[in-house]
Write an enzyme that holds these catalytic residues in place. Sequence first.
Site, short mmCIF file in Angstrom:
data_model
loop_
_atom_site.label_atom_id
_atom_site.label_comp_id
_atom_site.label_asym_id
_atom_site.label_seq_id
_atom_site.Cartn_x
_atom_site.Cartn_y
_atom_site.Cartn_z
CB CYS A 2 -0.92 -0.01 1.22
SG CYS A 2 -1.99 1.45 1.31
CD GLU A 107 -1.55 -1.82 -5.84
OE1 GLU A 107 -0.61 -1.46 -6.59
OE2 GLU A 107 -1.43 -1.90 -4.61
#
Length: 226
Positions: A2, A107
């Site tokens: 992340c 993402e």
Amino acid sequence: MCGRFTLTVGLGEILERFQAEMAGDWEHTPRFNAAPTQMLPVVKEKEDGCTRELVPMRWGLIPHWAKDHSIGNRLINARGETVATKPAFRRSLKQARCLIPADGFFEWTRGPDGAKHPLRIILKKEALFAFAGLWDRWEDAEGSVIQSFTIITTRPNEKMAEVHDRMPVILHPAEESMWLDSQIQDPALLTPLLEPFDSEKMAFYPVDRLVNSPKNDEPACIRPLT
């Protein structure tokens, strides 16, 4: 992993959602493209063990034993499978756990054109949620203190597996109090919380490549592409 997330709500909503008090006098502005090394709001347990406080911390954990702060640039994430044994994280797992408020994260997928295209990932019903995090306090030779954090990651759920081989640990609200409880220090009780979140409760949508640069932090970063 992340490496970017969003926290687009105001301070009052964060404090109410996590039942926390402000630690000191500081300002929070909505974040549409939060990135490593930036100062971001973190929820941790106060020393009294009864209440929570919202504290600004640097993203990228600097272990208390580090010679300099640059190590934090490499420790923005911690793998849930090894967090109990890695020297940089094992002390924090026992003594310094935290919640990182968020309402989405990014993402990237590679398109037919070979370029990387960003997706924003959110929860369908919960506007605000918490990543499982660890924090530490580091002091340099001059006495300057930096509090910093890392986001724990785990294996992907079914949806995330189509995008990446890791995902951040999102705690269910019922698990947040246990994660913060400083009386719980046994890794065997804590690591079962570090599981993939239910993919059916998540939603994905494409956003503009504006988000590729951390210099861009504006509402356009989360606007769905049409």
